[in-house]
Design a protein around this motif. Sequence first.
Motif: not given
Length: 456
Positions: A136-146, A150-156
């Motif tokens: 779930k971490h891959i689906e919810a965090v890693k893939d959206p981050y990619r 990469k700039h202030k990525a949390m909101g994106q």
Amino acid sequence: MGKHRLSIAAAPPFSGLRRFHEGRGFKQWTGDDSKALMKVYLPAIVGYVPREMVRAIRGFLEFCYLVRRNVHTPKTLRQLDEALDLFYANRDIFQTTGVWPEGFNLPRQHSLRHYRNLIWEFAAPNGLCSSITESKHIEAVKDPYRHSNKHKAMGQILLMNQRLAKLAASRIDFADRGMLARPCLLEEYLKLHPDEDLEEEIPVTEKTHQKRDQAQDDDGAVPGPTVLAYIVMAATAQTKLPRTAVALGNYIKQPRLKELIRRFLYDQLNPDSALPGLEVSLQDCPEFDEKISVFFSAASTFYAPSDPSGVGGMHREHLRVTPMWWGIAPHFDCAFVNYHPDLDGIHALGVVQIRLFFSFRFRGIVYPCALVHWFECIAEEPDEDMGMYIVRPESKRGAPILSVLHLNTIVRAAHLIGVYGTQTVPHNLTEHHALDAHKYFYVNRFADHHMFETVF
């Protein structure tokens, strides 16, 4: 290339078993890689590492498989303690041989001591592990981050997850309204072209996609109802093979096929006979001249809630018997046969290699059958270090022991791995010829959780 690496690469194929064609050497190692490798790892290291190391790994594997059980009893909890004691009694070999000279201070190994009490407190974990949250971490965090800049990525990341959740909810709503039953623009297209009839083309296309997706994503899970086990032949018979017993026997290089069918029919027609069909005079067996249909596979469905399964705990696997698998080599699966139902574990089962699936009609009754080559256990107890039973192909005066069995006597597939010993594994040995390259075989009880529960 080490002997153990070749042994891993040459492990015979099995339904749901991952192939390690190079033996090892991964760029990135994951938990799924470790679980898949452990199913075939133990037989590959025998004779290559100290026996204490083999026993330690065996104890750890037994603990992992016992913990995964769907239901626990006082007996399985005692077995859990025995497996953990075996692991702790032998794990010092990793320190004395220099593999882990600093000693053991691993949090996850320490947590093994708490499993028994936690099972009493909260019941069986049945496969619960940290890899679930990792996926779930891959689906919810890693893939959206990619996909972010990469700039202030949390909101994106939060925005992407919100939109993906809305899309998923919309899809469910659209499906409930019947809006996804066919292409969205089809209605508008038919309004513009009223003379064209496309209704017949749509189900074929959908069925094709469904078959493709099932072939790619099928993990063996089958919806209920819950039953112990059953096996069915493939839906389509082969059309380019001989239809008579004599011609078919010569084609598959088993000239005794007609004789074995007659002896099988004796057992079916005389269930109370004091002698089995293999021991009576052939003259007492019924004549047989019926047409035969040959199949290359059968599906075994059984209750296995500890493995990926449907709501009713049912799991399905395919047994394949074909003279040419994907144009590479012959493929003849092994199986367990219901041999002594009044006994427990492997003593209740016979081990066979299936040489042919076929069926015929005799006196108005259809008989689905299998031609099998029997294996025999070389000892009443499993190997002391491996904890696995060792079998060998059964023969008499140099000829293999063959028989014809009714399909309903087959329980499920079995996985055999060669006993390599100190001999060198040939570099050209592949998984397709592994069952012909050795005299003795381990009955691999780590192939899946149901097999572990059946053979343990």
